[in-house]
Design a protein around this motif. Structure first.
Motif, PDB file in Angstrom:
ATOM      1  N   ALA A   7     -14.564   4.226 -15.778  1.00  0.00           N
ATOM      2  CA  ALA A   7     -13.876   3.488 -14.719  1.00  0.00           C
ATOM      3  C   ALA A   7     -12.418   3.232 -15.079  1.00  0.00           C
ATOM      4  N   SER A   8     -12.177   2.961 -16.372  1.00  0.00           N
ATOM      5  CA  SER A   8     -10.796   2.735 -16.813  1.00  0.00           C
ATOM      6  C   SER A   8      -9.957   3.990 -16.657  1.00  0.00           C
ATOM      7  N   GLN A   9     -10.530   5.140 -16.996  1.00  0.00           N
ATOM      8  CA  GLN A   9      -9.791   6.390 -16.861  1.00  0.00           C
ATOM      9  C   GLN A   9      -9.468   6.691 -15.408  1.00  0.00           C
ATOM     10  N   VAL A  10     -10.412   6.392 -14.525  1.00  0.00           N
ATOM     11  CA  VAL A  10     -10.153   6.587 -13.097  1.00  0.00           C
ATOM     12  C   VAL A  10      -9.041   5.658 -12.630  1.00  0.00           C
ATOM     13  N   ALA A  15      -3.336   4.811 -11.040  1.00  0.00           N
ATOM     14  CA  ALA A  15      -2.008   4.246 -11.265  1.00  0.00           C
ATOM     15  C   ALA A  15      -0.963   5.340 -11.502  1.00  0.00           C
ATOM     16  N   GLN A  16      -1.366   6.395 -12.214  1.00  0.00           N
ATOM     17  CA  GLN A  16      -0.434   7.493 -12.481  1.00  0.00           C
ATOM     18  C   GLN A  16      -0.076   8.232 -11.191  1.00  0.00           C
ATOM     19  N   VAL A  17      -1.071   8.447 -10.331  1.00  0.00           N
ATOM     20  CA  VAL A  17      -0.807   9.114  -9.058  1.00  0.00           C
ATOM     21  C   VAL A  17       0.149   8.289  -8.212  1.00  0.00           C
ATOM     22  N   ALA A  18      -0.080   6.971  -8.151  1.00  0.00           N
ATOM     23  CA  ALA A  18       0.805   6.109  -7.376  1.00  0.00           C
ATOM     24  C   ALA A  18       2.231   6.140  -7.937  1.00  0.00           C
ATOM     25  N   ALA A  19       2.350   6.106  -9.271  1.00  0.00           N
ATOM     26  CA  ALA A  19       3.678   6.152  -9.884  1.00  0.00           C
ATOM     27  C   ALA A  19       4.369   7.489  -9.602  1.00  0.00           C
ATOM     28  N   ALA A  42      15.090   1.106   7.196  1.00  0.00           N
ATOM     29  CA  ALA A  42      14.887   0.774   5.782  1.00  0.00           C
ATOM     30  C   ALA A  42      13.486   0.229   5.543  1.00  0.00           C
ATOM     31  N   GLY A  43      12.958  -0.492   6.534  1.00  0.00           N
ATOM     32  CA  GLY A  43      11.606  -1.033   6.375  1.00  0.00           C
ATOM     33  C   GLY A  43      10.549   0.039   6.258  1.00  0.00           C
ATOM     34  N   ALA A  44      10.751   1.162   6.954  1.00  0.00           N
ATOM     35  CA  ALA A  44       9.791   2.261   6.866  1.00  0.00           C
ATOM     36  C   ALA A  44       9.778   2.850   5.465  1.00  0.00           C
ATOM     37  N   LEU A  45      10.946   2.941   4.846  1.00  0.00           N
ATOM     38  CA  LEU A  45      11.013   3.449   3.473  1.00  0.00           C
ATOM     39  C   LEU A  45      10.355   2.490   2.500  1.00  0.00           C
ATOM     40  N   ALA A  46      10.569   1.194   2.706  1.00  0.00           N
ATOM     41  CA  ALA A  46       9.935   0.197   1.848  1.00  0.00           C
ATOM     42  C   ALA A  46       8.419   0.227   1.998  1.00  0.00           C
ATOM     43  N   ASN A  47       7.949   0.396   3.229  1.00  0.00           N
ATOM     44  CA  ASN A  47       6.508   0.484   3.459  1.00  0.00           C
ATOM     45  C   ASN A  47       5.924   1.735   2.809  1.00  0.00           C
ATOM     46  N   THR A  48       6.653   2.832   2.860  1.00  0.00           N
ATOM     47  CA  THR A  48       6.188   4.058   2.215  1.00  0.00           C
ATOM     48  C   THR A  48       6.094   3.879   0.713  1.00  0.00           C
ATOM     49  N   MET A  49       7.089   3.216   0.135  1.00  0.00           N
ATOM     50  CA  MET A  49       7.083   2.979  -1.299  1.00  0.00           C
ATOM     51  C   MET A  49       5.902   2.112  -1.726  1.00  0.00           C
ATOM     52  N   ASN A  50       5.500   1.184  -0.872  1.00  0.00           N
ATOM     53  CA  ASN A  50       4.437   0.245  -1.246  1.00  0.00           C
ATOM     54  C   ASN A  50       3.074   0.722  -0.741  1.00  0.00           C
ATOM     55  N   GLN A  51       2.881   0.671   0.573  1.00  0.00           N
ATOM     56  CA  GLN A  51       1.565   0.916   1.149  1.00  0.00           C
ATOM     57  C   GLN A  51       1.137   2.379   1.054  1.00  0.00           C
ATOM     58  N   ALA A  57      -2.885   7.011  -3.706  1.00  0.00           N
ATOM     59  CA  ALA A  57      -3.653   6.838  -4.936  1.00  0.00           C
ATOM     60  C   ALA A  57      -5.120   6.567  -4.634  1.00  0.00           C
ATOM     61  N   THR A  58      -5.374   5.803  -3.572  1.00  0.00           N
ATOM     62  CA  THR A  58      -6.766   5.552  -3.177  1.00  0.00           C
ATOM     63  C   THR A  58      -7.441   6.842  -2.738  1.00  0.00           C
ATOM     64  N   ALA A  59      -6.706   7.696  -2.035  1.00  0.00           N
ATOM     65  CA  ALA A  59      -7.256   8.990  -1.632  1.00  0.00           C
ATOM     66  C   ALA A  59      -7.638   9.827  -2.854  1.00  0.00           C
ATOM     67  N   TYR A  60      -6.865   9.705  -3.926  1.00  0.00           N
ATOM     68  CA  TYR A  60      -7.177  10.410  -5.173  1.00  0.00           C
ATOM     69  C   TYR A  60      -8.526   9.970  -5.729  1.00  0.00           C
ATOM     70  N   THR A  61      -8.753   8.660  -5.797  1.00  0.00           N
ATOM     71  CA  THR A  61     -10.028   8.159  -6.313  1.00  0.00           C
ATOM     72  C   THR A  61     -11.190   8.504  -5.389  1.00  0.00           C
ATOM     73  N   VAL A  62     -10.932   8.486  -4.078  1.00  0.00           N
ATOM     74  CA  VAL A  62     -11.985   8.849  -3.121  1.00  0.00           C
ATOM     75  C   VAL A  62     -12.379  10.311  -3.293  1.00  0.00           C
ATOM     76  N   CYS A  63     -11.404  11.172  -3.508  1.00  0.00           N
ATOM     77  CA  CYS A  63     -11.700  12.592  -3.742  1.00  0.00           C
ATOM     78  C   CYS A  63     -12.528  12.783  -5.006  1.00  0.00           C
ATOM     79  N   LEU A  64     -12.195  12.037  -6.052  1.00  0.00           N
ATOM     80  CA  LEU A  64     -12.989  12.125  -7.284  1.00  0.00           C
ATOM     81  C   LEU A  64     -14.427  11.671  -7.037  1.00  0.00           C
ATOM     82  N   SER A  65     -14.576  10.574  -6.308  1.00  0.00           N
ATOM     83  CA  SER A  65     -15.926  10.091  -5.994  1.00  0.00           C
ATOM     84  C   SER A  65     -16.695  11.104  -5.158  1.00  0.00           C
ATOM     85  N   PHE A  66     -15.996  11.772  -4.243  1.00  0.00           N
ATOM     86  CA  PHE A  66     -16.642  12.775  -3.403  1.00  0.00           C
ATOM     87  C   PHE A  66     -17.179  13.925  -4.256  1.00  0.00           C
TER      88      PHE A  66
END
Length: 199
Positions: A7-10, A15-19, A42-51, A57-66
């Motif tokens: 779980a830690s490696q995942v 975190a690496q994918v998000a970075a 500018a708000g759209a860029l900020a939202n892209t950087m965050n959300q 990154a969540t899609a990455y973990t979901v793909c691994l689970s799949f």
């Protein structure tokens, strides 16, 4: 212990994918032409950087689970074939039937998630852009016009989240009686056509 390590490696990978996504976005923004920023809030860029980076990154973990679940299903199906191939084929057919029965709810849940993402994106865009202009707005006593806009976007996010939660809970509630029904059918088919017989 192995579960914690895995779980830690995942989590580290997520975190690496998000970075990496954020770094790629920064490099793309630094290399973008001036025309790109003319109509880009500018708000759209900020939202892209965050959300959006978090969603990627969540899609990455979901793909691994799949992939993990896919291989587990393959192993279990192979083992079940050795026990009773008729029962296994029946279970596969019932699983496919279940998928088509809940497909409508899954599609609606996906649309609700898309609406929530767009509503949250609009809220963040207007919030960041509004705060960037808050000093001129207050100087001209126009800040009262910003509040209703943000309240409207907040309400849109609330209703989008409510719809998504309702559809997710509905899908879960529908799965339980379907699982019980198909389990009963599976037991019947196993007794009738399989290798198990009642005394």
């Amino acid at each position: 212990v192995l579960t914690v390590i895995a779980a830690s490696q995942v989590g580290y990978g997520r975190a690496q994918v998000a970075a990496d996504l954020r770094n790629n976005l920064i490099q793309a923004l630094m290399n973008a032409r001036w025309q790109y920023f003319i109509n880009q809030p500018a708000g759209a860029l900020a939202n892209t950087m965050n959300q959006e980076a978090n969603r990627g990154a969540t899609a990455y973990t979901v793909c691994l689970s799949f992939y993990v679940n896919f291989f587990q299903v393959g192993i279990y199906t192979t083992l079940a074939m050795f026990v009773s191939y008729k029962t296994t084929v029946s279970a596969i057919l019932l699983g496919i039937l279940t998928y088509f029965l809940v497909w409508h709810l899954i599609r609606k849940s996906r649309n609700a998630a898309h609406n929530e993402r767009e509503s949250l994106r609009n809220l963040m865009t207007r919030l960041v852009d509004g705060l960037a202009l808050i000093k001129p707005l207050k100087a001209m006593a126009l800040e009262k016009h910003l509040g209703p806009v943000l309240e409207y976007e907040t309400t849109a996010v609330k209703y989008a989240q409510r719809r998504q939660v309702f559809l997710a809970e509905t899908t879960t509630a529908v799965n339980e009686p379907m699982l019980a029904t198909f389990l009963s059918i599976g037991v019947y088919l196993t007794i009738t056509f399989g290798v198990i017989s009642l005394p």
